[in-house]
Design an enzyme around this catalytic site. Sequence first.
Site, PDB file in Angstrom:
ATOM      1  N   ASP A 129       0.810  -1.215   0.000  1.00  0.00           N
ATOM      2  CA  ASP A 129       0.000   0.000   0.000  1.00  0.00           C
ATOM      3  C   ASP A 129       0.844   1.266   0.000  1.00  0.00           C
ATOM      4  O   ASP A 129       1.967   1.283   0.499  1.00  0.00           O
ATOM      5  CB  ASP A 129      -0.915   0.029   1.225  1.00  0.00           C
ATOM      6  CG  ASP A 129      -1.894  -1.130   1.253  1.00  0.00           C
ATOM      7  OD1 ASP A 129      -2.209  -1.649   0.170  1.00  0.00           O
ATOM      8  OD2 ASP A 129      -2.323  -1.511   2.351  1.00  0.00           O
ATOM      9  N   ILE A 130       0.256   2.344  -0.508  1.00  0.00           N
ATOM     10  CA  ILE A 130       0.955   3.630  -0.574  1.00  0.00           C
ATOM     11  C   ILE A 130       1.386   4.099   0.814  1.00  0.00           C
ATOM     12  O   ILE A 130       2.428   4.750   0.968  1.00  0.00           O
ATOM     13  CB  ILE A 130       0.059   4.690  -1.263  1.00  0.00           C
ATOM     14  CG1 ILE A 130       0.862   5.968  -1.528  1.00  0.00           C
ATOM     15  CG2 ILE A 130      -1.195   4.968  -0.460  1.00  0.00           C
ATOM     16  CD1 ILE A 130       0.137   6.961  -2.396  1.00  0.00           C
TER      17      ILE A 130
END
Length: 261
Positions: A129-130
Amino acid sequence: MPAACLAAESGALVRLNKRMAELGLASRREADEWIAKGWVLVNGQPAPMGAKVAAGDRITVSRAAGQQQASRVTILLHKPVGYVSGQAEDGHPPAASLIAARSRWAGDAVRLRFAPAQLRGLAPAGRLDIDSTGLLVLTQDGRVARRIIGEDSPVDKEYLVRVAFGPVTQNVQAAFPPQRLALLRHGLSLDGQPLKPAQVHWQNPEQLRFVLTEGKKRQIRRMCELVGLRVVGLKRIRIGQVRLGALPAGQWRYLAADERF
């Protein structure tokens, strides 16, 4: 002499590219590329595109295919927060944009010179995930990707996850009910499907250690939400037998010849 020669397993007729992937010879995409180039023989004859094989059919792959495969690289990146795993989205840069000669880790022991051609077809094997950091694998080798993210992949992933419980941000372990920790290990569902058992233990009073054998989108964050925890920080430190180790954030190294996922 052929680089690889394996007999197809028994069973009904299946597409040649699927069989080659099952045997670990190539990804389906690679297999199609090799078939188109005439590098795959079935029972000694060049295989046409879309060919199917039966029990006892003999699959032979040319040395040229093996040489091409050997030239493909796998890169281990310590992805920082703020980068997406795949294509750029919502103004956020892709993790692959960090792969350049200047960002190669000085501690990389692999004797291979970086070349722009190594970026061609380089794709993430899984996502991070970012808002998460840690180990991200990018590879040109379809076999590596299948090993990590294939439907039947046995490869587990390990994460360190800093959490808060409501207003509690210090000594969360003491405030968090043990029965909810048990739920994190087994008993939760996401997207209408029960999750596989996970290893979840306290690493320290504010941090959990997760070991998962599946990778649903934002899985750990969503699991934590279901039991009242809020993820403050998430770092992937291992994929299979390959560890992040001392690799600094924003830097990368090659997968060594003796490393296996």
